[in-house]
Design a protein around this motif. Structure first.
Motif, PDB file in Angstrom:
ATOM      1  N   LEU A 145     -52.568  52.415  51.916  1.00 47.86           N
ATOM      2  CA  LEU A 145     -52.026  53.634  51.311  1.00 47.86           C
ATOM      3  C   LEU A 145     -50.522  53.502  51.079  1.00 47.86           C
ATOM      4  N   VAL A 146     -49.803  52.959  52.077  1.00 46.66           N
ATOM      5  CA  VAL A 146     -48.363  52.762  51.931  1.00 46.66           C
ATOM      6  C   VAL A 146     -48.074  51.759  50.820  1.00 46.66           C
ATOM      7  N   THR A 147     -48.835  50.666  50.764  1.00 51.21           N
ATOM      8  CA  THR A 147     -48.631  49.645  49.727  1.00 51.21           C
ATOM      9  C   THR A 147     -48.880  50.213  48.339  1.00 51.21           C
ATOM     10  N   ALA A 148     -49.906  51.033  48.223  1.00 49.85           N
ATOM     11  CA  ALA A 148     -50.202  51.638  46.921  1.00 49.85           C
ATOM     12  C   ALA A 148     -49.075  52.567  46.479  1.00 49.85           C
ATOM     13  N   LEU A 149     -48.483  53.288  47.436  1.00 45.18           N
ATOM     14  CA  LEU A 149     -47.417  54.228  47.098  1.00 45.18           C
ATOM     15  C   LEU A 149     -46.097  53.516  46.812  1.00 45.18           C
TER      16      LEU A 149
END
Length: 591
Positions: A145-149
Motif C-alpha cells: 500500500l505504501v509503495t503504491a502511494l
C-alpha cells in the motif's frame, strides 16, 4: 550496591552492543540489497536485513527489544534514503519492516525463546509459519500500500515481491545469523576431530563448487545439482550444514542471476520473471532442506541426550551398591552394570551378549526365575532372594521389572541388591521373638514351631516331656519374685545341662518347661530322670542370705502315628497331673 550497579552497567552495555550491531548490520544489508536487486522504486528480490533484527530479538530478552527495533528502524530509514532518495513516506517502510519482524518474534517466542529455530520439528514449523508466512504476508499488505502511494507501483506485483523477498530473507538468514551470533559456527568447525573436520570442509567446498559451476553457465538447466549437495549437507551435518548450504545457493544464485548468468537466465520472459523464478527456486530449497535439517538436529540432540543419560547412569551405577542386568525376550543379556563381580563373580562386560546359561552357573535360582518369565515378560513374583554359588555368604535380592513396547513385553530388567545384613537382622529379630527373656530358652512360640517341624518328619521319633517346678508359688510367696526368677533361671540352666545336644528345651510360661526329645520313651525316661536328679541335688539359690531347694516333675509322652500336636501335649500334661496326685517330684509316662 556495587553488584547492582555492575549489573545495570552490563545490561546497558549489552543494549548498546545490540543497537550498534542492528544499525550497522541492517544498514549494510539493506543498502547492498536495494542497490543490487532493486531499481530503486520496487521491492528487492530478497530482503535479508530484517533477518538480522529477528535474530537479535530471538537471542535477547524482551527488555532489550525496544533498543534493537529502534536501531533497526533508524538504519532502514537511512538505507532507503540513501539508495532510493529521500521521501517522507520512507518512514513507513521502517515501521512496517520492524512491525512484521516484531510480530514474527512474538509468535515464535509464545512457547519460550528458542535457542535455535531449527532445534526440532515443532520449533522449525513454528518458525516457518510465522517468519515465512504470517509476518511477511501482513508486512507485504502494508508495504505494498505504501509503495503504491509513494512510487505508484502496482499493488499485486508489489505484494508478491515484498512477501517473497521478506519471507526468503527471514527464512534463509535468520538461522544463519543466530548461529553466527551465538558461536555455533565456531564450535561447528572446531569440535570435530581432524578426520571429521576434513569431511565438513570437503562437503562445503564441494557444495560451493557445484553451485558455482551450475550458476556459471547458462547452457544446461542443472538447478537440481545444488539441491542434491544441499540435501547431502543437511543429512550429514544437520542444522548448521543446511543453513550454510542454503545461504551459499542464495548468495551465488542471486549474484549470478543479477549478472545475467546461470540457468535462470535461460528464462527469456524478462527480469521480473527471472527474479520470481529465483525466489521460487530458493523457496523449494528451503522447503526441502529445513524439514530435513530440523529432523536431523532433533535426532542428533535426542542421541546426545541419550548418550549423556547413559553416561550419567553408568556413573551412578559405578558408585551404586546395586547391580543391574537386562535380558531380551530370547534370554540374551543386553546390558549389565554395577558390582556384579562382587555379587556373582563375573564382570558386567562378560555377561553382555551371553545367554541365561552363563547366569545359571552362578545363580541358578535367578536364571530359573528369568526362564519362568520367558526372559522378558512373564508375570510372577516381583522379587526373589538367593545365595550365589560363588558368593555363598551373601544373600541377594533380585527385583524384576518387565520392559514393554507398545504394550508388549520386550525384555526384563533385574536389579540385584545385597540384603545380607538385612537378612541377618530379620533372622535375629525372629529369633529374639522366639526366646524367653528370663531364661534365654525358646519361648512357647519358638517351641511350637520346632515341634511342628519335628512332627512333619514322619521318619523321626518324637517324645515330649513337660516339666513343672514343685511348689513354685510358695517360693514366690516366701522369698519374693526376684528369688523366684533366680530359681527359674538356675533350673533352666540345670535342665539344659542334663539334655542332649539335639534336644530342644523351652520355657512355656510360668514354671512350666518343655523338652522335645528325638528318641523313644525309654531313652526319654532316662533323660527326664537325669533332669529331676540334677535339679534336686543341691540348692538352686544359695547366696549366703537365702538358700532355696527345689524339685521338678516330668510328664512324658511319645508321638504316635496320626496323633495331632495337641494330643501329644494333652498326653504329657495328663501324665504330669497324675504324678502330681501321687507325689511331688519324679517322672511319669503317659498311658
Amino acid at each position: 550496591m556495587v553488584a547492582k550497579n555492575a549489573g545495570i552497567a552490563d545490561a546497558l552495555e549489552k543494549r548498546c552492543d545490540n543497537a550498534i550491531t542492528a544499525v550497522g548490520g541492517y544498514f549494510l544489508l539493506a543498502c547492498g540489497t536495494i542497490l543490487l536487486t532493486s531499481n530503486g522504486r520496487n521491492h528487492a528480490t530478497m530482503w535479508p536485513a530484517d533477518a538480522l533484527i529477528l535474530a537479535l530479538l530471538l537471542l535477547n530478552t524482551r527488555a532489550n527489544w525496544p533498543a534493537i527495533l529502534a536501531a533497526g528502524w533508524a538504519a532502514n530509514l537511512m538505507a532507503n534514503a540513501l539508495a532510493r532518495g529521500w521521501d517522507p513516506g520512507l518512514i513507513f517502510y521502517g515501521g512496517i519492516n520492524m512491525g512484521q519482524t516484531l510480530l514474527a518474534a512474538l509468535f515464535i517466542c509464545r512457547k519460550g525463546r528458542p535457542q535455535n529455530v531449527l532445534a526440532d520439528s515443532a520449533t522449525a514449523v513454528r518458525f516457518v509459519l510465522y517468519a515465512g508466512i504470517v509476518a511477511p504476508a501482513l508486512g507485504a499488505l502494508a508495504g505494498s500500500l505504501v509503495t503504491a502511494l509513494i512510487f505508484a507501483q502496482p499493488f499485486g506485483t508489489s505484494f508478491v515481491r515484498w512477501y517473497v523477498s521478506n519471507a526468503l530473507g527471514l527464512l534463509i538468514l535468520t538461522p544463519f545469523l543466530m548461529s553466527l551470533f551465538d558461536g555455533s559456527f565456531v564450535q561447528y568447525f572446531k569440535e570435530p576431530v581432524r578426520a571429521d573436520r576434513k569431511e565438513v570442509v570437503g562437503l562445503h567446498v564441494l557444495h560451493v563448487a557445484v553451485t558455482g559451476a551450475v550458476f556459471a553457465q547458462n547452457i544446461a538447466p542443472t538447478l537440481f545439482l545444488p539441491v542434491s549437495t544441499a540435501m547431502a549437507l543437511s543429512f550429514r551435518l544437520g542444522r548448521l550444514g543446511a543453513i550454510l548450504g542454503t545461504l551459499a545457493i542464495a548468495v551465488i544464485g542471486s549474484l549470478a542471476t543479477y549478472l545475467g548468468h546461470g540457468p535462470i537466465s535461460l528464462v527469456h520472459s524478462g527480469v521480473d520473471i527471472q527474479e520470481f523464478v529465483l525466489q521460487f527456486y530458493l523457496g523449494v530449497i528451503l522447503a526441502t532442506t529445513l524439514p530435513v535439517a530440523a529432523t536431523v538436529s532433533s535426532r542428533a540432540r535426542a542421541l546426545q541426550d541419550l548418550t549423556e543419560r547413559e553416561e550419567a547412569l553408568r556413573l551412578m551405577m559405578a558408585h551404586s551398591s546395586d547391580g543391574i542386568v537386562s535380558f531380551d525376550m530370547s534370554g540374551k543379556c543386553r546390558w549389565a552394570d554395577g558390582p556384579l563381580e562382587a555379587y556373582l563373580g563375573v564382570e558386567p562386560g562378560a555377561l553382555v551378549g551371553r545367554t541365561l546359561d552363563a547366569l545359571s552357573l552362578r545363580a541358578p535360582a535367578l536364571a530359573a526365575r528369568l526362564l519362568e518369565c520367558g526372559a522378558g515378560g512373564g508375570e510372577g513374583s516381583s522379587s526373589i532372594e538367593f545365595c550365589p554359588i560363588l558368593r555363598p555368604h551373601l544373600t541377594l535380592e533380585a527385583s524384576f521389572a518387565t520392559m514393554r513396547q507398545d504394550g508388549k513385553p520386550v525384555g526384563t530388567v533385574v536389579t540385584l541388591s545385597d540384603v545380607t545384613g538385612r537378612k541377618a537382622r530379620e533372622i535375629a529379630t525372629r529369633s529374639k521373638a522366639q526366646v524367653d527373656d528370663l531364661t534365654g530358652l525358646l519361648n512357647r512360640s519358638g517351641f511350637q514351631k520346632r515341634l511342628r517341624d519335628a512332627l512333619a518328619d514322619e521318619r523321626r521319633t518324637v517324645t515330649l516331656a513337660l516339666v513343672d517346678v514343685d511348689s513354685f508359688a510358695s517360693i514366690n510367696d516366701n522369698y519374693g519374685h526376684g528369688v523366684g526368677d533366680a530359681v527359674l533361671w538356675e533350673i533352666a540352666r540345670r535342665l539344659k545341662a542334663s539334655t542332649r545336644t539335639d534336644d530342644v528345651l523351652a520355657r512355656l510360661g510360668g514354671d512350666r518347661f518343655a523338652v522335645l526329645l528325638g528318641c523313644d520313651l525309654e531313652t526319654g525316661l532316662k533323660v527326664c530322670e537325669r533332669m529331676v536328679e540334677t535339679v534336686r541335688e543341691s540348692p538352686v539359690v544359695n547366696d549366703g542370705a537365702v538358700s532355696v531347694l527345689a524339685s521338678v516333675r516330668c510328664g512324658l509322652a511319645q508321638h504316635a502315628r496320626d496323633m495331632r500336636r495337641e494330643e501329644i501335649f494333652d498326653a504329657a500334661a495328663a501324665a504330669l497331673e497324675d504324678l502330681k496326685r501321687r507325689g511331688r517330684n519324679g517322672v511319669a509316662v503317659a498311658a
